[in-house]
Design a protein around this motif. Structure first.
Motif, PDB file in Angstrom:
ATOM      1  N   LEU A  10       0.642  -1.229  -0.162  1.00  0.00           N
ATOM      2  CA  LEU A  10      -0.037   0.089   0.273  1.00  0.00           C
ATOM      3  C   LEU A  10       0.801   1.171   0.217  1.00  0.00           C
ATOM      4  O   LEU A  10       0.252   2.422  -0.136  1.00  0.00           O
ATOM      5  N   ASP A  11       2.093   1.031   0.164  1.00  0.00           N
ATOM      6  CA  ASP A  11       3.168   2.166  -0.072  1.00  0.00           C
ATOM      7  C   ASP A  11       2.923   3.293   1.076  1.00  0.00           C
ATOM      8  O   ASP A  11       2.569   4.380   1.035  1.00  0.00           O
ATOM      9  N   ILE A  12       2.821   2.720   2.389  1.00  0.00           N
ATOM     10  CA  ILE A  12       2.590   3.159   3.628  1.00  0.00           C
ATOM     11  C   ILE A  12       3.478   3.138   4.593  1.00  0.00           C
ATOM     12  O   ILE A  12       4.081   1.934   4.612  1.00  0.00           O
ATOM     13  N   SER A  13       3.657   3.945   5.777  1.00  0.00           N
ATOM     14  CA  SER A  13       4.480   3.427   6.741  1.00  0.00           C
ATOM     15  C   SER A  13       3.640   2.741   7.808  1.00  0.00           C
ATOM     16  O   SER A  13       2.538   2.819   7.924  1.00  0.00           O
ATOM     17  N   LYS A  14       4.429   2.038   9.021  1.00  0.00           N
ATOM     18  CA  LYS A  14       3.810   1.170   9.778  1.00  0.00           C
ATOM     19  C   LYS A  14       2.888   2.102  10.684  1.00  0.00           C
ATOM     20  O   LYS A  14       2.202   1.364  11.493  1.00  0.00           O
ATOM     21  N   ASP A  15       3.229   3.408  11.128  1.00  0.00           N
ATOM     22  CA  ASP A  15       2.530   4.125  11.710  1.00  0.00           C
ATOM     23  C   ASP A  15       1.434   4.851  11.145  1.00  0.00           C
ATOM     24  O   ASP A  15       0.718   5.773  11.564  1.00  0.00           O
ATOM     25  N   ILE A  21      -4.608   4.685   5.448  1.00  0.00           N
ATOM     26  CA  ILE A  21      -4.665   3.256   4.682  1.00  0.00           C
ATOM     27  C   ILE A  21      -5.824   3.277   3.638  1.00  0.00           C
ATOM     28  O   ILE A  21      -5.771   2.761   2.634  1.00  0.00           O
ATOM     29  N   LYS A  22      -6.996   3.915   4.070  1.00  0.00           N
ATOM     30  CA  LYS A  22      -8.051   3.934   3.106  1.00  0.00           C
ATOM     31  C   LYS A  22      -7.588   4.827   1.818  1.00  0.00           C
ATOM     32  O   LYS A  22      -8.135   4.287   0.807  1.00  0.00           O
ATOM     33  N   LYS A  23      -6.963   5.846   2.159  1.00  0.00           N
ATOM     34  CA  LYS A  23      -6.793   6.816   0.935  1.00  0.00           C
ATOM     35  C   LYS A  23      -5.956   5.900  -0.015  1.00  0.00           C
ATOM     36  O   LYS A  23      -5.790   5.998  -1.275  1.00  0.00           O
ATOM     37  N   LYS A  30      -7.876   1.862  -7.535  1.00  0.00           N
ATOM     38  CA  LYS A  30      -8.601   2.403  -8.884  1.00  0.00           C
ATOM     39  C   LYS A  30      -7.446   2.025  -9.891  1.00  0.00           C
ATOM     40  O   LYS A  30      -7.795   1.785 -11.120  1.00  0.00           O
ATOM     41  N   LYS A  31      -6.331   2.329  -9.625  1.00  0.00           N
ATOM     42  CA  LYS A  31      -5.213   2.231 -10.481  1.00  0.00           C
ATOM     43  C   LYS A  31      -5.179   0.937 -11.218  1.00  0.00           C
ATOM     44  O   LYS A  31      -4.769   0.752 -12.426  1.00  0.00           O
TER      45      LYS A  31
END
Length: 375
Positions: A10-15, A21-23, A30-31
């Motif tokens: 998801l290309d997000i950090s663990k915090d 997360i939803k964004k 969609k991609k």
């Protein structure tokens, strides 16, 4: 093949927060959506990974287990992420100190188990999402084998007690730790926890008791759904184990854009062109709505860009809580081609308004070129 880290997918950090997360999920779903990437196996695989990552990280309990134990913490084959990992070690330590020697948790997995869920993407036309629609959804799922009725045995043959676990469905493993030797219990890999094996396996399902079927399911999609809406169809997932309930079908909805209306939540936005005379003098104009054109009177001296509202002419709330509004902006259109008479009238108007308007001299192309070189 190694399973990728869900945070990396998801290309997000663990915090990351739940909103983060939803964004991230909305953007990537969609991609990589199959409808936007037809016949693209890589995009399809990415879409599956994104859905799997979101399913875990959007659930606080599953996310917590994943953060502690990694993929083993959410592997259904690992009994909720405990077997073979830190969870069993802690459980066995607790048993030893609380029960005086070598007892194990004794988890047997031979009882009924709920079937796995299925995720399916559906793309809707704009008006289908606005008004609701019945859609036929095709899914591939595991169902109870019709040949052996789920037993896994070839019809006419018998079962026998598993020689490895002697019918318990469990095998015990001794594990050496800094605290001494402890006994762990796991599912028997010979009978998969059933405690029984077959004389001959069913030829249709190869002893699994399941076969893959393609089903067409009619789903009533309510009015008002939007991009990233998720519908749950109970009991239409994979069949359960040993009489367990089937899983659910989760439908992830994408909505195509409309050439006229822009949707924001339950409100609709549209731009309506008007003439200079209509903006100046006021006029009754036609406004496009979901139900057709509607007349609306704009006042005199209406500037370009002015907004007006038609109440309850937007999209129905998906939970039945009324409808949004239709908001339209007027845009004054400047004509490009004027007749001589129209041009003359505009000049008269300009003079009447006291404007010092200088009419540019009409020159042919070659005359303009000649004048340019003479300067």
């Amino acid at each position: 093949m190694a399973v990728r880290d869900f945070y990396e997918i998801l290309d997000i950090s663990k915090d990351a927060t739940q909103d983060d997360i939803k964004k991230a999920y909305r953007k990537l779903a969609k991609k990589y959506h199959p409808d936007l990437n037809p016949n693209d196996a890589e995009a399809e695989q990415n879409f599956k990974e994104v859905n799997a990552a979101y399913e875990i990280l959007s659930d606080q309990e599953k996310r917590s287990r994943y953060d502690r134990f990694g993929h083993a913490g959410i592997d259904p084959q690992a009994g909720g992420g405990d077997f073979g990992g830190f969870g069993d070690i802690f459980d066995d330590l607790f048993d030893v100190f609380g029960g005086f020697g070598g007892r194990s948790t004794g988890r047997r997995r031979s009882g009924p188990a709920r079937g796995a869920d299925i995720q399916q993407g559906v793309t809707l036309e704009f008006k289908e999402a606005v008004f609701g629609v019945e859609k036929e959804v095709q899914v591939r799922r595991y169902e109870t084998c019709g040949t052996c009725e789920g037993t896994g045995a070839k019809p006419g043959t018998d079962k026998k007690t598993c020689s490895k676990c002697h019918g318990s469905g469990e095998v015990r493993y001794a594990q050496q730790t800094p605290f001494g030797q402890f006994v762990q219990v796991g599912v028997c890999d010979q009978c998969n926890g059933a405690g029984e094996t077959f004389e001959e396996k069913c030829e249709t399902c190869n002893g699994t008791g399941k076969e893959i079927k393609t089903r067409k399911i009619n789903v009533n999609i309510p009015a008002g759904v939007d991009n990233d809406s998720v519908m749950t169809v109970r009991g239409e997932g994979h069949s359960g184990e040993k009489g367990g309930l089937p899983g659910d079908l989760y439908i992830y909805i994408s909505v195509k854009e409309d050439p006229v209306f822009e949707r924001r939540g339950t409100n609709l936005y549209v731009t309506v062109p008007i003439t200079f005379a209509q903006a100046t003098l006021g006029a009754e104009i036609e406004i496009p709505t979901l139900e057709g054109a509607e007349r609306y009177t704009i006042p005199a001296a209406t500037p370009s860009g002015s907004r007006f509202k038609l109440r309850n002419k937007g999209v129905a709330n998906v939970r039945g809580l009324g409808r949004g509004d239709l908001i339209f902006a007027v845009e004054v259109i400047i004509p490009k081609d004027l007749t001589d008479k129209q041009r003359e009238l505009l000049l008269e108007y300009s003079k009447e308004m006291g404007e010092n308007y200088m009419v540019p001299e009409k020159k042919g192309f070659f005359k303009k070129v000649k004048d340019a070189f003479q300067q």
